[in-house]
Write an enzyme that holds these catalytic residues in place. Structure first.
Site, PDB file in Angstrom:
ATOM      1  N   THR A  44     -22.696   5.230  30.249  1.00 41.41           N
ATOM      2  CA  THR A  44     -23.793   6.108  29.837  1.00 41.41           C
ATOM      3  C   THR A  44     -23.296   7.315  29.042  1.00 41.41           C
ATOM      4  O   THR A  44     -22.338   7.979  29.436  1.00 41.41           O
ATOM      5  CB  THR A  44     -24.533   6.613  31.091  1.00 41.41           C
ATOM      6  OG1 THR A  44     -24.922   5.475  31.848  1.00 41.41           O
ATOM      7  CG2 THR A  44     -25.772   7.425  30.717  1.00 41.41           C
ATOM      8  N   HIS A  45     -23.981   7.580  27.962  1.00 38.87           N
ATOM      9  CA  HIS A  45     -23.704   8.752  27.131  1.00 38.87           C
ATOM     10  C   HIS A  45     -24.733   9.840  27.440  1.00 38.87           C
ATOM     11  O   HIS A  45     -25.921   9.533  27.550  1.00 38.87           O
ATOM     12  CB  HIS A  45     -23.817   8.363  25.658  1.00 38.87           C
ATOM     13  CG  HIS A  45     -23.768   9.537  24.737  1.00 38.87           C
ATOM     14  ND1 HIS A  45     -22.582  10.154  24.395  1.00 38.87           N
ATOM     15  CD2 HIS A  45     -24.760  10.242  24.129  1.00 38.87           C
ATOM     16  CE1 HIS A  45     -22.849  11.166  23.584  1.00 38.87           C
ATOM     17  NE2 HIS A  45     -24.158  11.252  23.411  1.00 38.87           N
ATOM     18  N   PRO A  46     -24.379  11.085  27.608  1.00 38.41           N
ATOM     19  CA  PRO A  46     -23.024  11.615  27.660  1.00 38.41           C
ATOM     20  C   PRO A  46     -22.627  11.922  29.104  1.00 38.41           C
ATOM     21  O   PRO A  46     -23.134  12.873  29.696  1.00 38.41           O
ATOM     22  CB  PRO A  46     -23.147  12.909  26.859  1.00 38.41           C
ATOM     23  CG  PRO A  46     -24.552  13.373  27.152  1.00 38.41           C
ATOM     24  CD  PRO A  46     -25.368  12.176  27.549  1.00 38.41           C
TER      25      PRO A  46
END
Ligand SMILES: Cc1cc2nc3c(=O)[nH]c(=O)nc-3n(C[C@H](O)[C@H](O)[C@H](O)COP(=O)(O)OP(=O)(O)OC[C@H]3O[C@@H](n4cnc5c(N)ncnc54)[C@H](O)[C@@H]3O)c2cc1C
Length: 369
Positions: free
Chosen positions: A322-324
């Site tokens: 997952t970003h960020p």
């Protein structure tokens, strides 16, 4: 067992098994003037109701480092005296150099290769410490002194010798891998048994003895010993460091990125830290992971689980993280270009030993049940 309670009452306890779990205490070494200076140990330091004007810290290990940064952030002037050429001298020099520079940024004075010759005065009033550093003698003046230079096992007054419980030459209870002492029915767990000095290891020692008392055959060898130093940022490691890999003659690939490559770290204004991993040379398993990073302990735990599961490093490389998040940085780390470190040994044998290490305890635990 005969036990004297705090009100003086004597009680006799009888059982089939005894577990010794008395831990260790701060060692106050034989430095001239140290005992007379009535130094703080971590116990008194945590009970202070004033910020020391200038704290002189003897020892640049885990306890000395954590308390130095804490006291500095409370506003104390702090000087750390370490006899080795770096703080946490068993850890990799490049990682420790970053930690030392963070200490310098905080305004903590670090005196390395320093031999204490004598101490005078009294902690809480005024103390002076004469050290010799690189052939030069100098005197440090402070208001308090904290001793954090090793631990002494609590074995006195227990009557261990009457029960036939032997000690090692370092004073810890002599135990086998099942944590049995030399006396039948007497077990030892935690620091007094000479186990690595972490709460989670003492807890695991408990599980070893619990299972063995229940008829199992659980052992301590080969287990992972993760740790986290709770500085800001945290310094966490699981598995091999470069130092250890070299000492054991294990060839590896080194993956290393600065924290600024971790996008979420930038949003937290964290940018000068370390993420690194050792991967086996002739395979894809992860041998070790080190973080000097905000929430480093949490990030390390996810790599640790992957190591226990025997996942290849490519699992991180190819995962959609997952970003960020900080964990997203593991994708960046395991996609980075490795440098190869060869060592002249029968690497296949040793690497396979290490590869199996993470699984050994799980296998033994299963066998124990
Ligand atoms: C300042 C500091 C910070 C630390 N931070 C961390 C950390 O962040 N993470 C981590 O994993 N570890 C940390 N540790 C290490 C961790 O505290 C120890 O490894 C852990 O507590 C060891 O557990 P133990 O059961 O062996 O001993 P202890 O927790 O020391 O317990 C031993 C107990 O036995 C009692 N006792 C001793 N002698 C007798 C006797 N004769 N009769 C009856 N009772 C007795 C003692 O009073 C004590 O309560 C830290 C240690 C210190 C000093």
């Amino acid at each position: 067992m005969e036990v004297t309670l705090s009100d003086g009452t004597l009680r006799q306890l009888r059982g089939t098994n005894v577990i010794v779990s008395t831990g260790t205490r701060a060692a106050v070494g034989a430095i001239p003037g140290l005992a007379e200076a009535q130094p703080l140990t971590h116990i008194e330091a945590l009970e202070l109701d004033e910020v020391p004007e200038h704290l002189l810290v003897i020892g640049g290990g885990y306890i000395g480092i954590e308390l130095s940064q804490t006291m500095r952030r409370f506003g104390s002037k702090v000087s750390v005296i370490e006899r080795n050429d770096r703080l946490l001298h068993r850890e990799d020099p490049d990682v420790i150099e970053v930690l030392r520079s963070l200490f310098a940024d905080d305004g903590i004075d670090t005196l390395l290769n320093a031999r204490i010759k004598r101490i005078s005065g009294k902690s809480g009033q005024s103390v002076s410490i004469v050290i010799e550093q690189n052939g030069t003698e100098k005197t440090l003046e402070g208001s308090h002194v904290l001793v954090a230079a090793g631990r002494t096992p609590n074995t006195e007054g227990l009557g261990l010798e009457l029960a036939g419980v032997e000690l090692t030459n370092r004073g810890y209870l002599k135990v086998n891998e099942r944590l049995q002492t030399t006396a039948p029915g007497v077990w030892a767990i935690g620091e007094v048994a000479g186990s690595p000095q972490f709460t989670h290891i003492s807890v695991d020692d408990f599980r070893v003895v619990r299972d063995n008392l229940g008829g199992g055959n659980r052992v301590t060898n080969g287990r992972q010993v993760p740790f986290c130093l709770f500085t800001d940022p945290e310094f966490a490691r699981v598995g091999l460091s470069e130092n250890e890999a070299k000492a054991r003659g294990i060839a590896y690939r080194l993956l290393k990125i600065p924290m600024e490559a971790v996008l979420h770290a930038r949003t937290l204004s964290e940018n000068t830290r370390i993420f690194e991993a050792l991967v086996e040379l002739n395979g894809d398993r992860i041998l070790g992971f080190t973080a000097l990073a905000v929430d480093g302990g949490e990030i390390m735990s996810s790599v640790q689980i992957a190591m226990i599961a025997g996942l290849p490093y490519t699992a991180f490389r190819d995962a959609i993280l997952t970003h960020p998040t900080l964990a997203e940085g593991l994708g960046a780390l395991f996609s980075s270009e490795p440098s190869t470190v060869n060592v002249k040994v029968d690497e296949n044998k040793i690497v396979s030993d290490v590869r199996d290490e993470a699984h050994l305890n799980a296998r033994r635990a299963t066998r124990g049940k």
